[in-house]
Design an enzyme around this catalytic site. Structure first.
Site, PDB file in Angstrom:
ATOM      1  N   PHE A 131      32.178 -58.850 -39.187  1.00 32.96           N
ATOM      2  CA  PHE A 131      30.955 -58.045 -39.298  1.00 32.96           C
ATOM      3  C   PHE A 131      31.167 -56.941 -40.351  1.00 32.96           C
ATOM      4  O   PHE A 131      32.234 -56.332 -40.413  1.00 32.96           O
ATOM      5  CB  PHE A 131      30.649 -57.439 -37.928  1.00 32.96           C
ATOM      6  CG  PHE A 131      29.303 -56.807 -37.826  1.00 32.96           C
ATOM      7  CD1 PHE A 131      28.180 -57.576 -37.556  1.00 32.96           C
ATOM      8  CD2 PHE A 131      29.151 -55.443 -38.002  1.00 32.96           C
ATOM      9  CE1 PHE A 131      26.926 -56.992 -37.466  1.00 32.96           C
ATOM     10  CE2 PHE A 131      27.897 -54.852 -37.915  1.00 32.96           C
ATOM     11  CZ  PHE A 131      26.780 -55.629 -37.640  1.00 32.96           C
ATOM     12  N   ASP A 184      37.105 -56.329 -31.229  1.00 34.92           N
ATOM     13  CA  ASP A 184      35.690 -55.998 -31.285  1.00 34.92           C
ATOM     14  C   ASP A 184      34.970 -56.946 -30.327  1.00 34.92           C
ATOM     15  O   ASP A 184      34.973 -58.161 -30.536  1.00 34.92           O
ATOM     16  CB  ASP A 184      35.178 -56.165 -32.729  1.00 34.92           C
ATOM     17  CG  ASP A 184      33.725 -55.750 -32.882  1.00 34.92           C
ATOM     18  OD1 ASP A 184      32.950 -55.984 -31.931  1.00 34.92           O
ATOM     19  OD2 ASP A 184      33.356 -55.230 -33.950  1.00 34.92           O
ATOM     20  N   TYR A 221      24.165 -52.341 -26.575  1.00 38.37           N
ATOM     21  CA  TYR A 221      22.726 -52.656 -26.727  1.00 38.37           C
ATOM     22  C   TYR A 221      22.469 -54.134 -26.927  1.00 38.37           C
ATOM     23  O   TYR A 221      21.339 -54.549 -27.091  1.00 38.37           O
ATOM     24  CB  TYR A 221      22.097 -51.842 -27.873  1.00 38.37           C
ATOM     25  CG  TYR A 221      22.826 -51.908 -29.193  1.00 38.37           C
ATOM     26  CD1 TYR A 221      22.684 -52.998 -30.033  1.00 38.37           C
ATOM     27  CD2 TYR A 221      23.643 -50.866 -29.603  1.00 38.37           C
ATOM     28  CE1 TYR A 221      23.352 -53.057 -31.247  1.00 38.37           C
ATOM     29  CE2 TYR A 221      24.318 -50.910 -30.797  1.00 38.37           C
ATOM     30  CZ  TYR A 221      24.165 -52.013 -31.620  1.00 38.37           C
ATOM     31  OH  TYR A 221      24.842 -52.070 -32.810  1.00 38.37           O
ATOM     32  N   LYS A 222      23.548 -54.951 -26.941  1.00 39.46           N
ATOM     33  CA  LYS A 222      23.375 -56.395 -27.106  1.00 39.46           C
ATOM     34  C   LYS A 222      23.240 -57.033 -25.719  1.00 39.46           C
ATOM     35  O   LYS A 222      22.227 -56.849 -25.070  1.00 39.46           O
ATOM     36  CB  LYS A 222      24.524 -56.933 -27.948  1.00 39.46           C
ATOM     37  CG  LYS A 222      24.395 -56.415 -29.397  1.00 39.46           C
ATOM     38  CD  LYS A 222      25.560 -56.719 -30.299  1.00 39.46           C
ATOM     39  CE  LYS A 222      25.258 -56.197 -31.705  1.00 39.46           C
ATOM     40  NZ  LYS A 222      26.434 -56.177 -32.562  1.00 39.46           N
ATOM     41  N   ARG A 271      20.317 -67.806 -36.366  1.00 43.30           N
ATOM     42  CA  ARG A 271      21.091 -67.510 -35.154  1.00 43.30           C
ATOM     43  C   ARG A 271      20.189 -67.591 -33.937  1.00 43.30           C
ATOM     44  O   ARG A 271      19.186 -66.894 -33.856  1.00 43.30           O
ATOM     45  CB  ARG A 271      21.694 -66.111 -35.249  1.00 43.30           C
ATOM     46  CG  ARG A 271      23.083 -66.100 -35.797  1.00 43.30           C
ATOM     47  CD  ARG A 271      23.815 -64.804 -35.552  1.00 43.30           C
ATOM     48  NE  ARG A 271      22.969 -63.636 -35.285  1.00 43.30           N
ATOM     49  CZ  ARG A 271      23.429 -62.427 -35.068  1.00 43.30           C
ATOM     50  NH1 ARG A 271      24.735 -62.207 -35.074  1.00 43.30           N
ATOM     51  NH2 ARG A 271      22.629 -61.421 -34.848  1.00 43.30           N
TER      52      ARG A 271
HETATM   53  C1  LIG Z   1      26.496 -55.234 -33.657  1.00 45.36           C
HETATM   54  C2  LIG Z   1      27.888 -55.089 -34.185  1.00 45.36           C
HETATM   55  C3  LIG Z   1      28.362 -53.852 -34.631  1.00 45.36           C
HETATM   56  C4  LIG Z   1      27.419 -52.684 -34.693  1.00 45.36           C
HETATM   57  O1  LIG Z   1      28.007 -51.450 -34.837  1.00 45.36           O
HETATM   58  P1  LIG Z   1      27.093 -50.149 -34.677  1.00 45.36           P
HETATM   59  O2  LIG Z   1      27.974 -49.037 -34.945  1.00 45.36           O
HETATM   60  O3  LIG Z   1      26.510 -50.184 -33.294  1.00 45.36           O
HETATM   61  O4  LIG Z   1      25.971 -50.258 -35.656  1.00 45.36           O
HETATM   62  C5  LIG Z   1      29.688 -53.774 -35.021  1.00 45.36           C
HETATM   63  N1  LIG Z   1      30.505 -54.853 -34.991  1.00 45.36           N
HETATM   64  C6  LIG Z   1      30.057 -56.066 -34.585  1.00 45.36           C
HETATM   65  C7  LIG Z   1      30.972 -57.242 -34.551  1.00 45.36           C
HETATM   66  C8  LIG Z   1      28.739 -56.222 -34.182  1.00 45.36           C
HETATM   67  O5  LIG Z   1      28.287 -57.404 -33.795  1.00 45.36           O
END
Ligand SMILES: *Cc1c(COP(=O)(O)O)cnc(C)c1O
Length: 415
Positions: free
Chosen positions: A136, A213, A238-239, A387
């Site tokens: 990501f 992560d 939030y996911k 997705r």
């Molecule tokens: C959604 C996501 C993030 C998001 O990070 P934020 O700081 O909440 O914007 C980071 N890493 C991964 C792998 C994600 O899927």
């Protein structure tokens, strides 16, 4: 009897919904009654219905009623109480190792910096941070930024974009110079589910620390941080945890590291005695030292309702439904999308797949735009990836079939 695959899938979807032990939980969420098809619960989960009332009660009763007394009475402890509960229900983490704090990005930064500093203090030759080339963006950007800031070196692990970092790739990337390895438990692009126990051992055998992560696994895939011997982990709420847009992330630091790791954003909330307001920063014992400023209390309330649902359903049952949903989606895709030239860009083996599947076709960017206009909401990720996020608590099999049927129509229209 009809042999049209769509009719057979409709029968199967009805049977799967009828026998789904979690089917009733769907009604606990706002939007379950609408015809909108939601394939993005892995990016922003739907709100639980009870959350609206609980947030309103908090504003009037707690915030309005208790005012600043609320900090002493309960709010100061919320990041730890909620972290422990999340750790217990979804992360395989014993109490005292999980805290709710800043955004995922900020927590990853803090823990990466802390881990790099700790390893290179013990051995100045350990200056490498290992990260996947396809991870990501925030993860990759952070690693590059920290490397530049600290004079460290980035070691990129090349991966097949339909998978993720696996044991063989990792073994080739770690060694005596590795300080810390940042890995995704479930790849945001392909949905590849890493064998976290094995990968953690590979990192430890090289003498480095691992930071997982968990953004795309927490709440959908069972996580066993203590049993895997993980050092550090961070993930979104939030996911699959339905904490609401921008709800704060969680951080896990194994108890054995808490006294030695020092994070770089030294704020008063992480100090040993918050209200001493002393002349210099001394980090608190335990997880408090990983906080920096005032906790976002309002923003961490919503996820409590999802934790109630996870407690009720059990993460094992949630994972079982997730596997059945993704298997069904792949069967439907093979039946009605493969003939249109759509490829599956996710692992076929459920043991290597998280809660979403990615479908690939050159027209997917336009297909996504067309679907959004019809209230069918997947998301698009390069290259050519659609997705399909199948949040197990909120997605039905009928919804999955209807959405994939709409994808087929859109591919026909755009292709
Ligand atoms: C959604 C996501 C993030 C998001 O990070 P934020 O700081 O909440 O914007 C980071 N890493 C991964 C792998 C994600 O899927």
């Amino acid at each position: 009897m009809s042999t049209d695959p769509s009719d057979l899938f409709a029968v199967e979807a009805r049977a799967l919904d009828a026998s789904d032990p979690l089917a009733a939980h769907r009604d606990a969420f706002v939007g379950a009654e609408s015809s909108l098809i939601y394939f993005d619960g892995n990016s922003l989960g739907r709100p639980p219905r009870v959350t609206a009332q609980r947030l309103a009660d908090f504003v009037t009763g707690q915030w309005g009623g208790r005012l600043i007394r609320g900090w002493d009475e309960s709010w100061m402890q919320m990041p730890f109480h909620l972290g422990d509960r999340l750790g217990h229900l979804a992360l395989g983490a014993a109490a005292g190792q999980t805290v709710i704090g800043d955004s995922t990005t900020v927590l990853l930064y803090k823990l990466l910096r802390a881990a790099l500093a700790e390893r290179s203090a013990g051995d100045p030759g350990r200056v490498e941070i290992v990260v996947g080339r396809d991870d990501f963006p925030t993860d990759r950007y952070l690693v590059e930024g920290i490397a530049a800031e600290r004079g460290a070196r980035v070691v990129w692990v090349d991966v097949d974009t339909t998978r993720g970092v696996d044991a063989d790739a990792l073994r080739g990337a770690v060694g005596p110079r590795t300080a810390v390895v940042l890995l995704s438990h479930v790849s945001y692009r392909s949905g590849y589910l890493a064998d976290a126990g094995t990968l953690t051992r590979i990192v430890h055998d090289a003498g480095a620390l691992v930071l997982w992560d968990l953004c795309h696994s927490a709440g959908a895939v069972p996580v066993e941080l203590d049993a895997w011997g993980v050092d550090l982990a961070v993930g979104c709420t939030y996911k699959y945890l339905n904490g609401g847009p921008g709800s704060p992330a969680f951080a896990y630091v194994a108890a054995r590291h808490q006294a030695t790791l020092v994070q770089p954003i030294q704020g008063w909330m992480g100090a040993a005695d918050v209200f001493a307001m002393g002349p210099e920063y001394r980090p608190a014992a335990g997880m408090r030292r990983f906080l920096s400023g005032t906790p976002p209390v309002l923003a961490m309330r919503a996820m409590e309702d999802t934790l109630d649902l996870i407690e009720d359903a059990g993460i094992t049952a949630i994972r079982a439904k997730s596997v059945t949903l993704t298997e069904f989606a792949l069967r439907v895709s093979d039946g009605i999308l493969a003939p249109l030239g759509v490829r599956v860009a996710s692992p076929r083996d459920p043991a290597e797949r998280g809660g979403h599947v990615t479908l690939s076709h050159p027209a997917m960017r336009a297909v996504t735009a067309r679907l959004w206009e019809q209230d069918v909401i997947p998301d698009y990720r390069d290259p050519h990836g659609l997705r399909i996020g199948l949040a197990p608590l909120t997605t039905s099999f009928a919804e999955t079939l209807a959405g994939l049927t709409a994808v087929a129509e859109a591919v026909r229209a755009e292709g």
